[in-house]
Design an enzyme around this catalytic site. Structure first.
Site, PDB file in Angstrom:
ATOM      1  N   THR A 131      85.720 -28.365 -26.696  1.00 17.27           N
ATOM      2  CA  THR A 131      85.244 -28.646 -28.048  1.00 17.27           C
ATOM      3  C   THR A 131      86.227 -28.149 -29.099  1.00 17.27           C
ATOM      4  O   THR A 131      86.998 -27.212 -28.843  1.00 17.27           O
ATOM      5  CB  THR A 131      83.870 -27.959 -28.234  1.00 17.27           C
ATOM      6  OG1 THR A 131      83.548 -27.940 -29.618  1.00 17.27           O
ATOM      7  CG2 THR A 131      83.899 -26.515 -27.765  1.00 17.27           C
ATOM      8  N   ASP A 132      86.147 -28.741 -30.299  1.00 14.11           N
ATOM      9  CA  ASP A 132      86.953 -28.218 -31.412  1.00 14.11           C
ATOM     10  C   ASP A 132      86.396 -26.886 -31.934  1.00 14.11           C
ATOM     11  O   ASP A 132      87.055 -26.197 -32.710  1.00 14.11           O
ATOM     12  CB  ASP A 132      87.041 -29.246 -32.551  1.00 14.11           C
ATOM     13  CG  ASP A 132      85.687 -29.611 -33.153  1.00 14.11           C
ATOM     14  OD1 ASP A 132      84.641 -29.166 -32.612  1.00 14.11           O
ATOM     15  OD2 ASP A 132      85.662 -30.330 -34.160  1.00 14.11           O
ATOM     16  N   GLU A 133      85.167 -26.529 -31.507  1.00 11.68           N
ATOM     17  CA  GLU A 133      84.549 -25.309 -32.036  1.00 11.68           C
ATOM     18  C   GLU A 133      85.294 -24.041 -31.596  1.00 11.68           C
ATOM     19  O   GLU A 133      85.110 -22.976 -32.172  1.00 11.68           O
ATOM     20  CB  GLU A 133      83.068 -25.254 -31.652  1.00 11.68           C
ATOM     21  CG  GLU A 133      82.339 -26.485 -32.168  1.00 11.68           C
ATOM     22  CD  GLU A 133      80.821 -26.449 -32.046  1.00 11.68           C
ATOM     23  OE1 GLU A 133      80.249 -25.358 -32.008  1.00 11.68           O
ATOM     24  OE2 GLU A 133      80.218 -27.536 -31.997  1.00 11.68           O
ATOM     25  N   TYR A 156      78.235 -19.975 -28.035  1.00 12.04           N
ATOM     26  CA  TYR A 156      78.653 -21.225 -27.377  1.00 12.04           C
ATOM     27  C   TYR A 156      80.168 -21.388 -27.441  1.00 12.04           C
ATOM     28  O   TYR A 156      80.835 -21.577 -26.414  1.00 12.04           O
ATOM     29  CB  TYR A 156      77.968 -22.431 -28.033  1.00 12.04           C
ATOM     30  CG  TYR A 156      78.614 -23.760 -27.690  1.00 12.04           C
ATOM     31  CD1 TYR A 156      78.573 -24.261 -26.395  1.00 12.04           C
ATOM     32  CD2 TYR A 156      79.281 -24.515 -28.670  1.00 12.04           C
ATOM     33  CE1 TYR A 156      79.186 -25.481 -26.073  1.00 12.04           C
ATOM     34  CE2 TYR A 156      79.890 -25.728 -28.358  1.00 12.04           C
ATOM     35  CZ  TYR A 156      79.843 -26.204 -27.054  1.00 12.04           C
ATOM     36  OH  TYR A 156      80.454 -27.400 -26.742  1.00 12.04           O
ATOM     37  N   LYS A 160      83.106 -21.465 -24.473  1.00 17.72           N
ATOM     38  CA  LYS A 160      84.025 -22.588 -24.248  1.00 17.72           C
ATOM     39  C   LYS A 160      85.485 -22.129 -24.397  1.00 17.72           C
ATOM     40  O   LYS A 160      86.357 -22.550 -23.640  1.00 17.72           O
ATOM     41  CB  LYS A 160      83.721 -23.736 -25.214  1.00 17.72           C
ATOM     42  CG  LYS A 160      82.406 -24.460 -24.971  1.00 17.72           C
ATOM     43  CD  LYS A 160      82.293 -25.157 -23.629  1.00 17.72           C
ATOM     44  CE  LYS A 160      83.174 -26.375 -23.499  1.00 17.72           C
ATOM     45  NZ  LYS A 160      82.881 -27.131 -22.243  1.00 17.72           N
TER      46      LYS A 160
HETATM   47  P1  NAD Z   1      74.706 -31.885 -22.538  1.00 18.29           P
HETATM   48  O1  NAD Z   1      74.034 -30.590 -22.847  1.00 18.29           O
HETATM   49  O2  NAD Z   1      74.107 -33.159 -23.005  1.00 18.29           O
HETATM   50  O3  NAD Z   1      74.912 -32.047 -20.959  1.00 18.29           O
HETATM   51  C1  NAD Z   1      75.383 -31.007 -20.169  1.00 18.29           C
HETATM   52  C2  NAD Z   1      75.182 -31.411 -18.708  1.00 18.29           C
HETATM   53  O4  NAD Z   1      75.672 -30.327 -17.904  1.00 18.29           O
HETATM   54  C3  NAD Z   1      73.733 -31.639 -18.319  1.00 18.29           C
HETATM   55  O5  NAD Z   1      73.618 -32.821 -17.544  1.00 18.29           O
HETATM   56  C4  NAD Z   1      73.369 -30.413 -17.510  1.00 18.29           C
HETATM   57  O6  NAD Z   1      72.385 -30.674 -16.519  1.00 18.29           O
HETATM   58  C5  NAD Z   1      74.710 -30.036 -16.900  1.00 18.29           C
HETATM   59  N1  NAD Z   1      74.815 -28.608 -16.558  1.00 18.29           N
HETATM   60  C6  NAD Z   1      74.542 -27.544 -17.357  1.00 18.29           C
HETATM   61  N2  NAD Z   1      74.728 -26.393 -16.655  1.00 18.29           N
HETATM   62  C7  NAD Z   1      75.135 -26.755 -15.419  1.00 18.29           C
HETATM   63  C8  NAD Z   1      75.482 -26.034 -14.247  1.00 18.29           C
HETATM   64  N3  NAD Z   1      75.401 -24.703 -14.200  1.00 18.29           N
HETATM   65  N4  NAD Z   1      75.879 -26.730 -13.156  1.00 18.29           N
HETATM   66  C9  NAD Z   1      75.941 -28.086 -13.186  1.00 18.29           C
HETATM   67  N5  NAD Z   1      75.593 -28.827 -14.259  1.00 18.29           N
HETATM   68  C10 NAD Z   1      75.192 -28.160 -15.360  1.00 18.29           C
HETATM   69  O7  NAD Z   1      76.186 -31.716 -23.087  1.00 18.29           O
HETATM   70  P2  NAD Z   1      77.178 -32.780 -23.732  1.00 18.29           P
HETATM   71  O8  NAD Z   1      76.922 -32.842 -25.186  1.00 18.29           O
HETATM   72  O9  NAD Z   1      77.136 -34.016 -22.930  1.00 18.29           O
HETATM   73  O10 NAD Z   1      78.569 -32.034 -23.530  1.00 18.29           O
HETATM   74  C11 NAD Z   1      79.326 -32.221 -22.335  1.00 18.29           C
HETATM   75  C12 NAD Z   1      80.605 -31.406 -22.434  1.00 18.29           C
HETATM   76  O11 NAD Z   1      81.365 -31.816 -23.577  1.00 18.29           O
HETATM   77  C13 NAD Z   1      80.366 -29.907 -22.610  1.00 18.29           C
HETATM   78  O12 NAD Z   1      81.322 -29.226 -21.856  1.00 18.29           O
HETATM   79  C14 NAD Z   1      80.581 -29.676 -24.097  1.00 18.29           C
HETATM   80  O13 NAD Z   1      81.028 -28.370 -24.341  1.00 18.29           O
HETATM   81  C15 NAD Z   1      81.635 -30.701 -24.401  1.00 18.29           C
HETATM   82  N6  NAD Z   1      81.659 -31.193 -25.789  1.00 18.29           N
HETATM   83  C16 NAD Z   1      80.508 -31.655 -26.370  1.00 18.29           C
HETATM   84  C17 NAD Z   1      80.547 -32.174 -27.671  1.00 18.29           C
HETATM   85  C18 NAD Z   1      79.312 -32.727 -28.339  1.00 18.29           C
HETATM   86  O14 NAD Z   1      79.367 -33.083 -29.525  1.00 18.29           O
HETATM   87  N7  NAD Z   1      78.183 -32.845 -27.653  1.00 18.29           N
HETATM   88  C19 NAD Z   1      81.757 -32.202 -28.367  1.00 18.29           C
HETATM   89  C20 NAD Z   1      82.919 -31.719 -27.730  1.00 18.29           C
HETATM   90  C21 NAD Z   1      82.850 -31.234 -26.435  1.00 18.29           C
HETATM   91  P1  TYD Z   2      74.613 -29.572 -34.029  1.00 15.00           P
HETATM   92  O1  TYD Z   2      74.252 -30.998 -33.800  1.00 15.00           O
HETATM   93  O2  TYD Z   2      73.783 -28.495 -33.427  1.00 15.00           O
HETATM   94  O3  TYD Z   2      76.143 -29.429 -33.596  1.00 15.00           O
HETATM   95  P2  TYD Z   2      77.185 -28.173 -33.792  1.00 15.00           P
HETATM   96  O4  TYD Z   2      76.462 -26.996 -34.310  1.00 15.00           O
HETATM   97  O5  TYD Z   2      77.694 -27.953 -32.416  1.00 15.00           O
HETATM   98  O6  TYD Z   2      78.201 -28.693 -34.750  1.00 15.00           O
HETATM   99  O7  TYD Z   2      74.659 -29.322 -35.598  1.00 15.00           O
HETATM  100  C1  TYD Z   2      75.457 -30.104 -36.456  1.00 15.00           C
HETATM  101  C2  TYD Z   2      75.290 -29.570 -37.863  1.00 15.00           C
HETATM  102  O8  TYD Z   2      73.949 -29.822 -38.297  1.00 15.00           O
HETATM  103  C3  TYD Z   2      75.478 -28.071 -37.960  1.00 15.00           C
HETATM  104  O9  TYD Z   2      76.129 -27.774 -39.200  1.00 15.00           O
HETATM  105  C4  TYD Z   2      74.052 -27.524 -37.969  1.00 15.00           C
HETATM  106  C5  TYD Z   2      73.273 -28.615 -38.652  1.00 15.00           C
HETATM  107  N1  TYD Z   2      71.841 -28.756 -38.231  1.00 15.00           N
HETATM  108  C6  TYD Z   2      70.825 -28.801 -39.182  1.00 15.00           C
HETATM  109  O10 TYD Z   2      71.059 -28.687 -40.398  1.00 15.00           O
HETATM  110  N2  TYD Z   2      69.539 -28.950 -38.741  1.00 15.00           N
HETATM  111  C7  TYD Z   2      69.223 -29.068 -37.422  1.00 15.00           C
HETATM  112  O11 TYD Z   2      68.020 -29.184 -37.076  1.00 15.00           O
HETATM  113  C8  TYD Z   2      70.296 -29.052 -36.463  1.00 15.00           C
HETATM  114  C9  TYD Z   2      69.999 -29.168 -34.993  1.00 15.00           C
HETATM  115  C10 TYD Z   2      71.585 -28.902 -36.908  1.00 15.00           C
END
Ligand code: NAD
Ligand code: TYD
Length: 351
Positions: A131-133, A156, A160
């Site tokens: 992630t960019d975070e 989180y 990461k």
């Molecule tokens: P998500 O929470 O939707 O899915 C995570 C998946 O991982 C689930 O299917 C869960 O069952 C599985 N999982 C969790 N713990 C596990 C374990 N111990 N063993 C096996 N499987 C396990 O997450 P996502 O949003 O699809 O993110 C996927 C990846 O991309 C993550 O690594 C996240 O850090 C990264 N990422 C997400 C975003 C975003 O905006 N969602 C952006 C950048 C990077």
């Molecule tokens: P989120 O989707 O949790 O992603 P991340 O924190 O990983 O960027 O949140 C996106 C933005 O939205 C973040 O600034 C927090 C805000 N947010 C709300 O204002 N209300 C909400 O209920 C949630 C879940 C997030």
């Protein structure tokens, strides 16, 4: 290249399911093994359409269990890994960081150890999806580049960042063939309604308050999930070993402007009067340690490999809302049971 055995971890989650589907279709001569623990965020319904595909395999795998990881490497002769499994929600990490340490850090090291043990010859890739975070929080100006120092600020992002460091350390210390991608916030279909966009869509549909943390002036950079999947495919296939690539679409929105935009879009789609959904907006207590702004410079990926986002935010958001409107069964399934308790715990005392 044919006949690879590609383990995709977290393939039943939001982004993982899009990546698995893409690889199953794009690489029919490779075996795609989805290893997922099926936590609250993992859902095999996300992949029902590819269930019978001859090159698709599912294994319930908890990556915190090192022996279970080794068993999968042996059983499938895993040749490559695309690692997405993780605990992914910042708010949950604030409530309980240890699960994030276990899945995101220990789980990643278990996978690295298995790759190191079994990949003694031949060509392999360990692609770590991050992630960019990890870069922390930006002020009003500037973008995260691959040179930006790591400065994670939530449990989180700390987990990461730690996993990214381990992945890099295995490249430098043991020569493991790794690649890392750091992507901005994703949105799209099959997104669990705990994150901003799917939570707001769900609440607008149900005429429930739309909880905006703080003043709503925090900024996120949004990318359509299919474009993230295409970037992962591009980096996995063409990226240089040992390198990290930022992924993003130069699409910054303050949370409040994004939610207003979503309200207008949904008023139109639901046949509501203009301004009706906006009345649901409710400002609530801010997130602890809330990062102000994320914004990604993806020019390294664009210049080296020609990757570009395929659609605008307006198109992507419209498609996303349509998917939620057409898939109420999926939404009902994931919002029954423990989701209700989660919602009460997170939002019950927030106003
Ligand atoms: P998500 O929470 O939707 O899915 C995570 C998946 O991982 C689930 O299917 C869960 O069952 C599985 N999982 C969790 N713990 C596990 C374990 N111990 N063993 C096996 N499987 C396990 O997450 P996502 O949003 O699809 O993110 C996927 C990846 O991309 C993550 O690594 C996240 O850090 C990264 N990422 C997400 C975003 C975003 O905006 N969602 C952006 C950048 C990077
Ligand atoms: P989120 O989707 O949790 O992603 P991340 O924190 O990983 O960027 O949140 C996106 C933005 O939205 C973040 O600034 C927090 C805000 N947010 C709300 O204002 N209300 C909400 O209920 C949630 C879940 C997030």
């Amino acid at each position: 290249m044919n006949n690879r055995n590609i383990l995709i971890t977290g393939g039943a989650g939001f982004i993982g399911s899009h990546v698995v589907r893409r690889f199953v279709y794009n690489y029919p001569n490779d075996n795609i093994i989805n290893g997922d623990a099926l936590t609250y965020a993992g859902n095999l319904e996300n992949l029902r359409d590819i269930d019978g595909a001859p090159n698709y395999f599912f294994e319930r795998l908890d990556i915190t269990n090192s022996e279970a990881v080794r068993v999968i490497f042996k059983k499938y002769k895993v040749s490559d890994v695309i690692h997405l499994a993780a605990e992914s929600h910042v708010d949950r990490s604030i409530e309980g960081p240890m699960e994030f340490v276990m899945s995101n850090v220990v789980g990643t090291v278990n996978l690295l150890n298995a790759a190191k043990e079994f990949w003694t010859a031949g060509e392999h890739v360990f692609h770590h999806v991050s992630t960019d975070e990890v870069y922390g929080s930006l002020g009003d100006e500037g973008l995260f580049t691959e040179q930006t120092s790591y400065d994670p600020r939530s449990p989180y992002s700390a987990s990461k960042a730690s996993s990214d460091h381990f992945v890099r350390a295995y490249f430098h210390t043991y020569g493991l063939p790794i690649k890392i991608s750091n992507c901005s916030n994703n949105y799209g279909s099959h997104h669990f309604p705990e994150k901003l966009i799917p939570l707001m869509i769900h609440n607008i549909l149900n005429n429930k308050p739309l909880p905006i943390y703080g003043k709503g002036d925090n900024i996120r950079d949004w990318l359509w999930v299919e474009d993230h999947a295409s970037a992962i495919d591009t980096i996995f296939t063409k990226g240089r070993l040992g390198e990290a690539y930022n992924v993003g679409g130069l699409n910054e929105w303050t949370n409040i402007e994004l939610v207003r935009f979503l309200c207008r879009l949904m008023d139109e789609k639901l046949g509501r009067q203009v301004g009706e959904s906006e009345k649901l907006i409710t400002y609530v207590k801010d997130r602890a340690g809330h990062d102000k702004r994320y914004a990604i410079d993806a020019s390294k990926l664009e210049n080296e490999m020609g990757w570009k986002p395929s659609i605008t935010f307006e198109e992507g958001l419209s498609k996303t809302v349509d998917w939620y409107l057409d898939n109420s069964e999926w939404v009902n399934q994931v919002t029954s049971g423990s989701y209700k308790e989660y919602y009460k715990k997170m939002y019950g005392n927030r106003t």
